[in-house]
Scaffold this motif. Sequence first.
Motif, PDB file in Angstrom:
ATOM      1  N   LEU A  12      10.814 -11.083 -12.174  1.00 26.40           N
ATOM      2  CA  LEU A  12      10.999 -10.624 -10.798  1.00 26.40           C
ATOM      3  C   LEU A  12      12.488 -10.693 -10.420  1.00 26.40           C
ATOM      4  N   PHE A  16       1.510  -0.099  -4.909  1.00 30.22           N
ATOM      5  CA  PHE A  16       1.244  -1.281  -5.730  1.00 30.22           C
ATOM      6  C   PHE A  16      -0.270  -1.468  -5.832  1.00 30.22           C
ATOM      7  N   ASP A  17      -0.708  -2.323  -6.773  1.00 28.06           N
ATOM      8  CA  ASP A  17      -2.139  -2.600  -6.842  1.00 28.06           C
ATOM      9  C   ASP A  17      -2.483  -3.798  -5.944  1.00 28.06           C
ATOM     10  N   ILE A  18      -3.760  -4.165  -5.926  1.00 31.91           N
ATOM     11  CA  ILE A  18      -4.207  -5.152  -4.939  1.00 31.91           C
ATOM     12  C   ILE A  18      -3.648  -6.548  -5.238  1.00 31.91           C
ATOM     13  N   ALA A  77      -3.608  -1.223  -3.744  1.00 30.86           N
ATOM     14  CA  ALA A  77      -3.581  -2.065  -2.542  1.00 30.86           C
ATOM     15  C   ALA A  77      -4.396  -1.453  -1.407  1.00 30.86           C
ATOM     16  N   ASN A 127      12.404  -3.680  -3.059  1.00 32.29           N
ATOM     17  CA  ASN A 127      13.543  -2.799  -3.323  1.00 32.29           C
ATOM     18  C   ASN A 127      13.818  -1.801  -2.207  1.00 32.29           C
ATOM     19  N   THR A 187      12.440  -1.527  -8.591  1.00 31.83           N
ATOM     20  CA  THR A 187      11.142  -2.062  -8.177  1.00 31.83           C
ATOM     21  C   THR A 187      10.593  -2.918  -9.318  1.00 31.83           C
ATOM     22  N   PRO A 188      10.214  -4.180  -9.029  1.00 37.08           N
ATOM     23  CA  PRO A 188       9.804  -5.093 -10.096  1.00 37.08           C
ATOM     24  C   PRO A 188       8.622  -4.580 -10.920  1.00 37.08           C
ATOM     25  N   PHE A 238       5.043  -5.358 -10.019  1.00 31.55           N
ATOM     26  CA  PHE A 238       4.285  -4.537  -9.085  1.00 31.55           C
ATOM     27  C   PHE A 238       3.889  -3.190  -9.690  1.00 31.55           C
ATOM     28  N   ASN A 239       4.169  -3.009 -10.995  1.00 33.28           N
ATOM     29  CA  ASN A 239       3.777  -1.779 -11.661  1.00 33.28           C
ATOM     30  C   ASN A 239       2.257  -1.758 -11.826  1.00 33.28           C
ATOM     31  N   PRO A 240       1.569  -0.770 -11.221  1.00 29.51           N
ATOM     32  CA  PRO A 240       0.096  -0.795 -11.273  1.00 29.51           C
ATOM     33  C   PRO A 240      -0.466  -0.252 -12.588  1.00 29.51           C
ATOM     34  N   ALA A 269       0.832  -1.201   0.000  1.00 33.53           N
ATOM     35  CA  ALA A 269       0.000   0.000   0.000  1.00 33.53           C
ATOM     36  C   ALA A 269       0.870   1.255   0.000  1.00 33.53           C
ATOM     37  N   PHE A 290      -6.743  -3.442   2.031  1.00 35.33           N
ATOM     38  CA  PHE A 290      -7.536  -2.707   1.029  1.00 35.33           C
ATOM     39  C   PHE A 290      -8.691  -1.971   1.710  1.00 35.33           C
ATOM     40  N   ILE A 322      -2.458  -4.718 -15.828  1.00 35.41           N
ATOM     41  CA  ILE A 322      -2.383  -6.006 -15.140  1.00 35.41           C
ATOM     42  C   ILE A 322      -1.438  -6.951 -15.876  1.00 35.41           C
ATOM     43  N   SER A 343      -0.344  -6.497  -3.821  1.00 36.33           N
ATOM     44  CA  SER A 343      -0.499  -6.612  -2.368  1.00 36.33           C
ATOM     45  C   SER A 343      -0.661  -8.080  -1.959  1.00 36.33           C
ATOM     46  N   VAL A 395      12.280  -7.745  -2.506  1.00 36.61           N
ATOM     47  CA  VAL A 395      11.409  -7.659  -3.673  1.00 36.61           C
ATOM     48  C   VAL A 395      10.810  -6.254  -3.815  1.00 36.61           C
TER      49      VAL A 395
END
Lengths: 208, 208, 208
Positions: C129, B26-28, C197, B136, C138-139, C142-144, B22, B74, C147, B31, B134
């Motif tokens: 990853l 990042f997205d869910i 997230a 970073n 940053t991987p 995890f890029n929002p 969060a 979330f 998808i 997460s 992961v």
Amino acid sequence: MPLVLDLFGVFFFGVSGSLLAARRGFDIIGSLLLAGLTGIGGGIIRDVILGQIPTAFANPFYFIPPAVAALLVFLLAPGVQRMRRPLLVFDAAGLALFCITGTLKALESGMNPFASALLGVTSAVGGGLLRDVVANRTPELFNPRDIYAVPAMLGAGLIAWLWTIGMTSGVWQLVVAAIVFLLRLLALTFHWKVPKAMGPWHRDAKLH
Amino acid sequence: MPLVLDLFGVFFFGVSGSLLAARRGFDIIGSLLLAGLTGIGGGIIRDVILGQIPTAFANPFYFIPPAVAALLVFLLAPGVQRMRRPLLVFDAAGLALFCITGTLKALESGMNPFASALLGVTSAVGGGLLRDVVANRTPELFNPRDIYAVPAMLGAGLIAWLWTIGMTSGVWQLVVAAIVFLLRLLALTFHWKVPKAMGPWHRDAKLH
Amino acid sequence: MPLVLDLFGVFFFGVSGSLLAARRGFDIIGSLLLAGLTGIGGGIIRDVILGQIPTAFANPFYFIPPAVAALLVFLLAPGVQRMRRPLLVFDAAGLALFCITGTLKALESGMNPFASALLGVTSAVGGGLLRDVVANRTPELFNPRDIYAVPAMLGAGLIAWLWTIGMTSGVWQLVVAAIVFLLRLLALTFHWKVPKAMGPWHRDAKLH
């Protein structure tokens, strides 16, 4: 005798881990953990890929060198740091040793020569890679200043080739270790480089 | 019962992963992945080193706690965050639990006591280490603010020692878990530290 | 035929590794190592968790695609980079392929369907990853922005479900691969996202 050499390799890689811990302001337990990861990490990756219990977990002696490394850096940090040149020499010795023992262990486990050489290189450079990844910096392995993986690749390839033609005596292994060691020292001294990932004719290209 | 405790440990470590996700935007799904890696990562490293199929892959229940953690963050992020203190308490419980179950699993697999204790510590701190690597950032494990690995090391060492003298009853395991848990809470409360990786008499030394 | 498809997957993931190496100023050996890690890393994680010798180490052919990738980026870097769109298409093909072969390999090893799907996703996203972790960024996972893991999760889940109801023919596998591939392309084209997230109602919350 191979065990003693291996423990020395673990020790010198361990010192590089403890020095990085000192530089980053970690505490002495972090120094011990980073020394251990650097010293035995490459061998753990090698053994896990081979499907074996890692040597370091089968033999408690492997945990002495990282402890000595962390203690030494605690007591003598600037002195150890001033020994940058001797340290790089010992690191080169560790590299030479690990790439050969790693390749041999893979060959003895029945892996094909090409993959064995690759696993030898992995075990030689893996500890330093884990050290830098865990300490959140770009790995020294990718530092284009002087070649590091190339001598290990040559050494691992030579050992695998000698194995396929039946020359498995310890004398040849020592000769190859000496070659790797010398190549790495020459690379350090004369700043031997290989070309960048992108050809020089693309020098002005911007990659996004 | 051990399974339930283990799942709670996975859950609380998972929450720390989702909170970091969060914080980093990042997205869910990120997460969920980070919660899973944090919760079950330490056990995966442990089982891979032991040469066994990781428990989490043998039992689908292990994937529920990370999902609950991601959902909770979330829905309730600032509330969860405000619970920083309770979270650290639960994280301490996870640490206490994982260092003991990890050590016992290694001992039962026939590993020597010293290596078993080390593997117990690895499984206790491994998930958080993977989480930070992961995402970073410099791992919390190396944060010199208060001791984190030390209580786990003591607990794992005690369990291994009790095993060698034949005291393998569950009561002793609970006693040791309580000691680890309390030590970690005391370390948090009173900011217990260990010395830096470099002795204080080198304070002004610059390492390059 | 599956081997050929797999090698193409390794190649396209490898190109992404070499392009990152070029961007970060690594040398050509670093480019080769990063291409190899990206291309075969996901499969190595998968096989290590399954307790098997990694496929790439059993078959030397796997080391050709990373070498070709590093060479291509060396010779044609800005050209390869300008092919960002085609590259993402090929990366989507690799993703589709790896999530299905990974899930199937886990099912054939006797893992439960849920864990098999998870291992399929792990092998599909694992190489990228490792690439980003090792290059200290940053991987992308995890890029929002759009998808990436979701199509792989759907595909792996579908394959595991088809397996449990006995539909194990290659035709169904191709259909699922096509679905994953198309979903990823649509996500790229229309910037399909999932929520962050932290729920949007917490937008102004500051997490420390």
